[in-house]
Design a protein around this motif. Structure first.
Motif, PDB file in Angstrom:
ATOM      1  N   LYS A   1       0.858  -1.187   0.000  1.00 16.46           N
ATOM      2  CA  LYS A   1       0.000   0.000   0.000  1.00 16.46           C
ATOM      3  C   LYS A   1       0.894   1.237   0.000  1.00 16.46           C
ATOM      4  O   LYS A   1       1.775   1.376   0.847  1.00 16.46           O
ATOM      5  CB  LYS A   1      -0.935   0.009   1.215  1.00 16.46           C
ATOM      6  CG  LYS A   1      -1.875   1.204   1.229  1.00 16.46           C
ATOM      7  CD  LYS A   1      -2.777   1.220   2.480  1.00 16.46           C
ATOM      8  CE  LYS A   1      -3.949   0.282   2.316  1.00 16.46           C
ATOM      9  NZ  LYS A   1      -4.963   0.506   3.398  1.00 16.46           N
ATOM     10  N   LEU A   2       0.644   2.134  -0.947  1.00 14.58           N
ATOM     11  CA  LEU A   2       1.503   3.298  -1.163  1.00 14.58           C
ATOM     12  C   LEU A   2       0.743   4.578  -0.873  1.00 14.58           C
ATOM     13  O   LEU A   2      -0.334   4.804  -1.435  1.00 14.58           O
ATOM     14  CB  LEU A   2       1.989   3.304  -2.613  1.00 14.58           C
ATOM     15  CG  LEU A   2       2.857   4.480  -3.071  1.00 14.58           C
ATOM     16  CD1 LEU A   2       4.207   4.446  -2.366  1.00 14.58           C
ATOM     17  CD2 LEU A   2       3.050   4.445  -4.583  1.00 14.58           C
ATOM     18  N   LEU A   3       1.301   5.418  -0.021  1.00 11.38           N
ATOM     19  CA  LEU A   3       0.731   6.739   0.223  1.00 11.38           C
ATOM     20  C   LEU A   3       1.397   7.746  -0.703  1.00 11.38           C
ATOM     21  O   LEU A   3       2.624   7.776  -0.823  1.00 11.38           O
ATOM     22  CB  LEU A   3       0.907   7.148   1.679  1.00 11.38           C
ATOM     23  CG  LEU A   3       0.300   8.521   2.049  1.00 11.38           C
ATOM     24  CD1 LEU A   3      -0.405   8.461   3.393  1.00 11.38           C
ATOM     25  CD2 LEU A   3       1.364   9.625   2.067  1.00 11.38           C
ATOM     26  N   VAL A   4       0.585   8.576  -1.347  1.00 10.57           N
ATOM     27  CA  VAL A   4       1.082   9.599  -2.265  1.00 10.57           C
ATOM     28  C   VAL A   4       1.106  10.934  -1.529  1.00 10.57           C
ATOM     29  O   VAL A   4       0.050  11.490  -1.201  1.00 10.57           O
ATOM     30  CB  VAL A   4       0.209   9.687  -3.528  1.00 10.57           C
ATOM     31  CG1 VAL A   4       0.785  10.716  -4.499  1.00 10.57           C
ATOM     32  CG2 VAL A   4       0.102   8.325  -4.201  1.00 10.57           C
ATOM     33  N   ALA A   5       2.300  11.443  -1.276  1.00 10.82           N
ATOM     34  CA  ALA A   5       2.470  12.674  -0.503  1.00 10.82           C
ATOM     35  C   ALA A   5       2.656  13.857  -1.436  1.00 10.82           C
ATOM     36  O   ALA A   5       3.654  14.583  -1.372  1.00 10.82           O
ATOM     37  CB  ALA A   5       3.651  12.541   0.452  1.00 10.82           C
ATOM     38  N   ASN A   6       1.700  14.054  -2.329  1.00 14.29           N
ATOM     39  CA  ASN A   6       1.772  15.141  -3.284  1.00 14.29           C
ATOM     40  C   ASN A   6       0.379  15.397  -3.820  1.00 14.29           C
ATOM     41  O   ASN A   6      -0.603  14.844  -3.304  1.00 14.29           O
ATOM     42  CB  ASN A   6       2.760  14.825  -4.406  1.00 14.29           C
ATOM     43  CG  ASN A   6       3.501  16.051  -4.887  1.00 14.29           C
ATOM     44  OD1 ASN A   6       2.909  16.941  -5.494  1.00 14.29           O
ATOM     45  ND2 ASN A   6       4.800  16.124  -4.621  1.00 14.29           N
ATOM     46  N   ARG A   7       0.277  16.205  -4.854  1.00 16.35           N
ATOM     47  CA  ARG A   7      -1.020  16.597  -5.389  1.00 16.35           C
ATOM     48  C   ARG A   7      -0.923  16.745  -6.914  1.00 16.35           C
ATOM     49  O   ARG A   7       0.131  16.544  -7.496  1.00 16.35           O
ATOM     50  CB  ARG A   7      -1.490  17.929  -4.778  1.00 16.35           C
ATOM     51  CG  ARG A   7      -0.573  19.115  -5.139  1.00 16.35           C
ATOM     52  CD  ARG A   7      -1.083  20.445  -4.623  1.00 16.35           C
ATOM     53  NE  ARG A   7      -2.428  20.735  -5.097  1.00 16.35           N
ATOM     54  CZ  ARG A   7      -2.717  21.237  -6.282  1.00 16.35           C
ATOM     55  NH1 ARG A   7      -1.752  21.507  -7.145  1.00 16.35           N
ATOM     56  NH2 ARG A   7      -3.969  21.490  -6.627  1.00 16.35           N
TER      57      ARG A   7
ATOM     58  N   LEU B   1      -9.307   8.936  -7.694  1.00 16.76           N
ATOM     59  CA  LEU B   1      -8.714   7.721  -8.235  1.00 16.76           C
ATOM     60  C   LEU B   1      -8.142   6.797  -7.165  1.00 16.76           C
ATOM     61  O   LEU B   1      -8.091   5.573  -7.364  1.00 16.76           O
ATOM     62  CB  LEU B   1      -7.604   8.075  -9.224  1.00 16.76           C
ATOM     63  CG  LEU B   1      -8.033   8.748 -10.531  1.00 16.76           C
ATOM     64  CD1 LEU B   1      -6.797   9.102 -11.356  1.00 16.76           C
ATOM     65  CD2 LEU B   1      -8.959   7.855 -11.332  1.00 16.76           C
ATOM     66  N   ALA B   2      -7.682   7.352  -6.051  1.00 16.61           N
ATOM     67  CA  ALA B   2      -7.022   6.543  -5.020  1.00 16.61           C
ATOM     68  C   ALA B   2      -8.018   5.628  -4.315  1.00 16.61           C
ATOM     69  O   ALA B   2      -9.230   5.882  -4.277  1.00 16.61           O
ATOM     70  CB  ALA B   2      -6.336   7.459  -4.013  1.00 16.61           C
ATOM     71  N   ASP B   3      -7.488   4.567  -3.738  1.00 13.61           N
ATOM     72  CA  ASP B   3      -8.337   3.648  -2.971  1.00 13.61           C
ATOM     73  C   ASP B   3      -8.822   4.287  -1.680  1.00 13.61           C
ATOM     74  O   ASP B   3      -9.924   4.001  -1.209  1.00 13.61           O
ATOM     75  CB  ASP B   3      -7.553   2.373  -2.656  1.00 13.61           C
ATOM     76  CG  ASP B   3      -7.161   1.620  -3.911  1.00 13.61           C
ATOM     77  OD1 ASP B   3      -8.067   1.147  -4.630  1.00 13.61           O
ATOM     78  OD2 ASP B   3      -5.952   1.528  -4.192  1.00 13.61           O
ATOM     79  N   GLU B   4      -7.982   5.143  -1.097  1.00 10.03           N
ATOM     80  CA  GLU B   4      -8.345   5.860   0.131  1.00 10.03           C
ATOM     81  C   GLU B   4      -7.822   7.288   0.032  1.00 10.03           C
ATOM     82  O   GLU B   4      -6.881   7.558  -0.723  1.00 10.03           O
ATOM     83  CB  GLU B   4      -7.727   5.197   1.369  1.00 10.03           C
ATOM     84  CG  GLU B   4      -8.093   3.754   1.589  1.00 10.03           C
ATOM     85  CD  GLU B   4      -7.295   3.141   2.725  1.00 10.03           C
ATOM     86  OE1 GLU B   4      -7.122   3.828   3.760  1.00 10.03           O
ATOM     87  OE2 GLU B   4      -6.820   1.998   2.580  1.00 10.03           O
ATOM     88  N   ALA B   5      -8.412   8.181   0.815  1.00 13.07           N
ATOM     89  CA  ALA B   5      -7.942   9.563   0.868  1.00 13.07           C
ATOM     90  C   ALA B   5      -7.962  10.035   2.315  1.00 13.07           C
ATOM     91  O   ALA B   5      -8.840   9.656   3.090  1.00 13.07           O
ATOM     92  CB  ALA B   5      -8.813  10.471   0.004  1.00 13.07           C
ATOM     93  N   VAL B   6      -6.975  10.864   2.663  1.00 11.02           N
ATOM     94  CA  VAL B   6      -6.846  11.365   4.029  1.00 11.02           C
ATOM     95  C   VAL B   6      -6.650  12.866   4.001  1.00 11.02           C
ATOM     96  O   VAL B   6      -5.732  13.365   3.338  1.00 11.02           O
ATOM     97  CB  VAL B   6      -5.665  10.708   4.769  1.00 11.02           C
ATOM     98  CG1 VAL B   6      -5.564  11.244   6.192  1.00 11.02           C
ATOM     99  CG2 VAL B   6      -5.803   9.188   4.779  1.00 11.02           C
ATOM    100  N   ASP B   7      -7.494  13.587   4.714  1.00 10.50           N
ATOM    101  CA  ASP B   7      -7.372  15.040   4.867  1.00 10.50           C
ATOM    102  C   ASP B   7      -6.241  15.317   5.850  1.00 10.50           C
ATOM    103  O   ASP B   7      -6.277  14.854   6.997  1.00 10.50           O
ATOM    104  CB  ASP B   7      -8.704  15.601   5.389  1.00 10.50           C
ATOM    105  CG  ASP B   7      -8.706  17.116   5.538  1.00 10.50           C
ATOM    106  OD1 ASP B   7      -7.628  17.710   5.714  1.00 10.50           O
ATOM    107  OD2 ASP B   7      -9.797  17.702   5.498  1.00 10.50           O
ATOM    108  N   ILE B   8      -5.237  16.080   5.423  1.00  8.49           N
ATOM    109  CA  ILE B   8      -4.095  16.342   6.305  1.00  8.49           C
ATOM    110  C   ILE B   8      -3.970  17.808   6.708  1.00  8.49           C
ATOM    111  O   ILE B   8      -2.958  18.186   7.302  1.00  8.49           O
ATOM    112  CB  ILE B   8      -2.772  15.874   5.670  1.00  8.49           C
ATOM    113  CG1 ILE B   8      -2.558  16.493   4.291  1.00  8.49           C
ATOM    114  CG2 ILE B   8      -2.697  14.359   5.627  1.00  8.49           C
ATOM    115  CD1 ILE B   8      -1.152  16.303   3.745  1.00  8.49           C
ATOM    116  N   GLY B   9      -4.973  18.644   6.386  1.00 11.68           N
ATOM    117  CA  GLY B   9      -4.854  20.008   6.870  1.00 11.68           C
ATOM    118  C   GLY B   9      -5.476  21.054   5.982  1.00 11.68           C
ATOM    119  O   GLY B   9      -6.053  20.757   4.933  1.00 11.68           O
ATOM    120  N   PRO B  10      -5.346  22.309   6.374  1.00  7.88           N
ATOM    121  CA  PRO B  10      -5.917  23.430   5.628  1.00  7.88           C
ATOM    122  C   PRO B  10      -5.177  23.688   4.318  1.00  7.88           C
ATOM    123  O   PRO B  10      -4.162  23.041   4.035  1.00  7.88           O
ATOM    124  CB  PRO B  10      -5.763  24.597   6.605  1.00  7.88           C
ATOM    125  CG  PRO B  10      -4.616  24.222   7.477  1.00  7.88           C
ATOM    126  CD  PRO B  10      -4.678  22.735   7.614  1.00  7.88           C
TER     127      PRO B  10
END
Length: 460
Positions: free
Chosen positions: A5-11, A45-54
């Protein structure tokens, strides 16, 4: 370890690109996002998404603790940083490793050495790679005048801890140097969290040529070079592979020097070594290494057939290099143009807003890497890159013809973009002949400012 499982730390478009590469490998994805990016394509597109801030990048995409916590909470075992943001931050890579996660990229020590331009210059010299004459380390307001005098004016004042043209100033004499040092340091501090500077000789009409490398920490290969000389304010706007008109002897020397340096620093993953090439003398000089995937990586993929993002993920998961140097064959020619949310007829003013309709080009040899969809609202908080139009053909002339046709098909309604700039460039005789250098585009814009173009409707 194999990545599950890969987290994408970008946009933006690079996040979409990473998700698609991971999906091809059967790897689940987690997309982090600021609250301003809750509706971006990568989130969908991602399997999951996480809100990390403003919306502020400092409180979201640059928030190391929030990103690492999102990875741990979601069960991700690896993090891909993309480009920009934290991609070349050694402290971030260390934090990822400290959390028992895999960082998709080189080691923190490599990032620290090659990301610091002064240290990278020293590493290059040790590997027998020529460098532009410059300071041997960080300069201060007190030491810079004497060092600059030894190098010879004009000199470039550059940020030691970053790239992308941020923090760069050109000083033509000692008085101008004294005035520019505080400005450059402040911009470098704001962009990279480090205001350190170094000096380098300014070569006014050089070409910007870079070499793509892949390494697994033991050995490295190159995947040819790219031409990146068409720049505005030292920001690339047009890239192509291979570099037009580069003599074969210079091409071979550039690429072999890049492999030497990559192996010397035990490079792991995809990286790019950037050079200045002097057409008049045939000399080339190493200027910096980007220890990450580049915005312009697709042109290399198009001419080599190698998926660089996939290879990054495989290497980070513990696989050795799958390709030998003899396997890498360059076929044809590829060109990439950056489509930004900027109005080139109004001094490239940022143009965020809502995309009311979208028409994408297609056909053989055409690729468009983007984050856009109809109805998407481009936020005003981040880089203006919307997507990259990439074309391929068997010849450079064919690639330029295909680019002209593809630009004619591209339509982004509701916001201004730089597509019109590229439509003008692709018809310019100097561009067609490959006669340009790093100052060429700015001179061209001064000679012929772009007139406003009526918005083309892409839908009835």
């Amino acid at each position: 370890m194999a990545i599950r499982k890969l987290l994408v730390a970008n946009r933006g478009e690079i996040a979409v690109r990473i998700i698609r590469a991971a999906r091809k490998l059967g790897i689940a994805t987690v997309q982090v996002h600021s609250r301003a990016d809750a509706d971006m394509l990568a989130v969908r597109l991602a399997d999951e998404a996480v809100d990390i801030g403003p919306p502020s990048a400092a409180k979201s995409y640059l928030n190391v603790a929030a990103i690492v916590e999102a990875a741990k909470a979601s069960g991700a075992d690896a993090i891909h940083p993309g480009y920009g943001f934290l991609s070349e931050n050694a402290d971030f890579a260390e934090a990822v490793a400290a959390a028992n996660l895999v960082f998709v990229g080189p080691t923190p020590d490599t990032i620290r050495t090659m990301g610091d331009k002064a240290a990278a210059r020293a590493a290059a010299r040790a590997a027998g790679v020529p460098v532009v004459p410059g300071s041997d380390g960080i300069v201060t307001v007190e030491t810079a005048p004497a060092i600059a005098a030894g190098i010879g004016f004009p000199v470039m004042v550059k940020a030691a801890a970053g790239g992308g043209g941020r923090g760069i100033r050109i000083a033509r004499d000692a008085d101008e140097l004294a005035a520019l040092l505080p400005q450059a340091s402040a911009e470098a501090q704001a962009a990279f969290g480090d205001g350190s500077l170094y000096l380098e000789r300014f070569i006014g009409r050089a070409r910007h040529v870079e070499v793509q490398v892949l390494g697994d920490g033991r050995s490295a290969i190159h995947l040819g070079e790219r031409e990146c000389s068409l720049q505005r304010r030292r920001q690339k706007v047009w890239e192509e592979a291979p570099a037009p008109g580069l003599p074969d002897e210079a091409r071979a020397a550039l690429c072999s020097s890049a492999v030497r340096l990559a192996e010397a620093c035990r490079y792991s993953g995809a990286g790019t070594l950037e050079y200045l090439y002097d057409d008049a003398t045939g000399e080339f000089f190493f200027i910096e290494m980007n220890t990450r995937i580049q915005v312009e990586h697709p042109v290399t993929e198009m001419v080599t057939g190698v998926d660089l993002v996939e290879e990054m993920i495989r290497i980070a998961g513990g696989e050795p290099l799958r390709h030998r140097q003899a396997d890498i064959v360059t076929r044809g020619h590829a060109v990439e143009v950056r489509i930004n949310a900027e109005d080139p007829t109004r001094d490239f003013r940022p143009a965020p807003g809502t995309v009311t309709a979208l028409a994408l080009p297609g056909g053989f040899g055409v690729r468009f890497d983007t984050m856009l969809y109809p109805g998407y609202t481009v936020p005003p908080f981040y880089d203006s890159l919307l997507g990259k139009l990439i074309v391929w053909d068997g010849t450079r002339e064919g690639a330029l013809a295909r680019l002209r046709a593809a630009l004619g098909e591209l339509g982004v309604d509701g916001i201004a973009t730089t597509a019109g700039l590229h439509a003008a460039l692709v018809r310019d005789p100097d561009v067609a002949a490959g006669r340009f250098h790093t100052r060429w585009l700015e001179d061209w814009l001064e000679r012929r400012p772009l007139a406003p173009v009526p918005q083309k409707e892409t839908a009835p």
